[in-house]
Design a protein around this motif. Structure first.
Motif, PDB file in Angstrom:
ATOM      1  N   GLN A 102      25.025   5.216  48.363  1.00  0.00           N
ATOM      2  CA  GLN A 102      25.992   5.401  49.442  1.00  0.00           C
ATOM      3  C   GLN A 102      25.934   6.822  49.989  1.00  0.00           C
ATOM      4  N   ARG A 103      25.787   7.788  49.111  1.00  0.00           N
ATOM      5  CA  ARG A 103      25.680   9.186  49.558  1.00  0.00           C
ATOM      6  C   ARG A 103      24.427   9.379  50.408  1.00  0.00           C
ATOM      7  N   TRP A 104      23.307   8.817  49.949  1.00  0.00           N
ATOM      8  CA  TRP A 104      22.068   8.928  50.711  1.00  0.00           C
ATOM      9  C   TRP A 104      22.181   8.229  52.059  1.00  0.00           C
ATOM     10  N   ALA A 105      22.871   7.098  52.110  1.00  0.00           N
ATOM     11  CA  ALA A 105      23.038   6.378  53.378  1.00  0.00           C
ATOM     12  C   ALA A 105      23.796   7.240  54.386  1.00  0.00           C
ATOM     13  N   LEU A 106      24.798   7.967  53.922  1.00  0.00           N
ATOM     14  CA  LEU A 106      25.509   8.893  54.815  1.00  0.00           C
ATOM     15  C   LEU A 106      24.613  10.048  55.241  1.00  0.00           C
TER      16      LEU A 106
ATOM     17  N   ALA B  24      23.141  -2.269  48.513  1.00  0.00           N
ATOM     18  CA  ALA B  24      23.155  -0.899  49.031  1.00  0.00           C
ATOM     19  C   ALA B  24      21.733  -0.372  49.186  1.00  0.00           C
ATOM     20  N   ALA B  25      20.853  -0.694  48.234  1.00  0.00           N
ATOM     21  CA  ALA B  25      19.456  -0.263  48.311  1.00  0.00           C
ATOM     22  C   ALA B  25      18.768  -0.887  49.524  1.00  0.00           C
ATOM     23  N   ASP B  26      19.035  -2.154  49.768  1.00  0.00           N
ATOM     24  CA  ASP B  26      18.436  -2.832  50.922  1.00  0.00           C
ATOM     25  C   ASP B  26      18.896  -2.217  52.234  1.00  0.00           C
TER      26      ASP B  26
ATOM     27  N   GLN C 238      15.900   2.902  41.893  1.00  0.00           N
ATOM     28  CA  GLN C 238      16.339   3.390  40.588  1.00  0.00           C
ATOM     29  C   GLN C 238      17.732   4.019  40.639  1.00  0.00           C
ATOM     30  N   ALA C 239      18.271   4.206  41.827  1.00  0.00           N
ATOM     31  CA  ALA C 239      19.556   4.896  41.983  1.00  0.00           C
ATOM     32  C   ALA C 239      20.738   3.962  41.768  1.00  0.00           C
ATOM     33  N   ASN C 240      21.879   4.563  41.419  1.00  0.00           N
ATOM     34  CA  ASN C 240      23.107   3.780  41.271  1.00  0.00           C
ATOM     35  C   ASN C 240      23.803   3.657  42.634  1.00  0.00           C
TER      36      ASN C 240
ATOM     37  N   GLU D  72      17.055  15.397  59.131  1.00  0.00           N
ATOM     38  CA  GLU D  72      15.976  15.423  60.116  1.00  0.00           C
ATOM     39  C   GLU D  72      14.657  14.951  59.532  1.00  0.00           C
ATOM     40  N   THR D  73      14.555  14.949  58.202  1.00  0.00           N
ATOM     41  CA  THR D  73      13.349  14.470  57.533  1.00  0.00           C
ATOM     42  C   THR D  73      13.745  13.490  56.428  1.00  0.00           C
ATOM     43  N   LEU D  74      12.778  12.717  55.987  1.00  0.00           N
ATOM     44  CA  LEU D  74      13.020  11.776  54.898  1.00  0.00           C
ATOM     45  C   LEU D  74      13.421  12.525  53.623  1.00  0.00           C
ATOM     46  N   GLN D  75      12.755  13.629  53.340  1.00  0.00           N
ATOM     47  CA  GLN D  75      13.087  14.414  52.160  1.00  0.00           C
ATOM     48  C   GLN D  75      14.512  14.949  52.235  1.00  0.00           C
ATOM     49  N   GLY D  76      14.968  15.248  53.446  1.00  0.00           N
ATOM     50  CA  GLY D  76      16.314  15.757  53.636  1.00  0.00           C
ATOM     51  C   GLY D  76      17.394  14.760  53.226  1.00  0.00           C
ATOM     52  N   VAL D  77      17.106  13.478  53.337  1.00  0.00           N
ATOM     53  CA  VAL D  77      18.077  12.457  52.920  1.00  0.00           C
ATOM     54  C   VAL D  77      18.358  12.574  51.428  1.00  0.00           C
ATOM     55  N   PHE D  78      17.310  12.818  50.648  1.00  0.00           N
ATOM     56  CA  PHE D  78      17.434  12.838  49.193  1.00  0.00           C
ATOM     57  C   PHE D  78      17.855  14.200  48.639  1.00  0.00           C
ATOM     58  N   GLU D  79      17.709  15.246  49.425  1.00  0.00           N
ATOM     59  CA  GLU D  79      18.046  16.600  48.961  1.00  0.00           C
ATOM     60  C   GLU D  79      19.530  16.888  49.029  1.00  0.00           C
ATOM     61  N   GLN D  80      20.196  16.365  50.014  1.00  0.00           N
ATOM     62  CA  GLN D  80      21.598  16.695  50.254  1.00  0.00           C
ATOM     63  C   GLN D  80      22.515  16.060  49.242  1.00  0.00           C
TER      64      GLN D  80
END
Length: 82
Positions: A64-68, A32-34, A57-59, A74-82
């Protein structure tokens, strides 16, 4: 020949099953990380170290949530914030 009681056999099999599950979980998280890293690189270009560190470091469920989130962020930071 060594005698193994049913109780010993049960606990030995349980230990083997737990070890197998651990390996599967690790493999699943790595896969999933790859995938997430590939998606992010395709959309945002080269990833900074902080993003790679968070990914590795994520489970599995977080990955999977970040992949969605990649679909709508719209930004890289936005992937991790949601």
């Amino acid at each position: 020949m060594t005698f193994i009681s049913n109780i010993e056999r049960y606990y030995l099999q349980r230990h083997i099953d737990e070890r197998k599950q651990g390996w599967l979980d690790e493999g699943s998280a790595k896969g999933a990380a790859d995938v997430l890293q590939t998606l992010l690189q395709q959309k945002f270009g080269r990833l900074p170290d902080w993003a790679s560190d968070r990914i590795h470091q994520a489970n599995t469920s977080t990955l999977q949530r970040w992949a969605l989130n990649v679909l709508s962020a719209e930004t890289l930071q936005g992937v991790f914030e949601q």
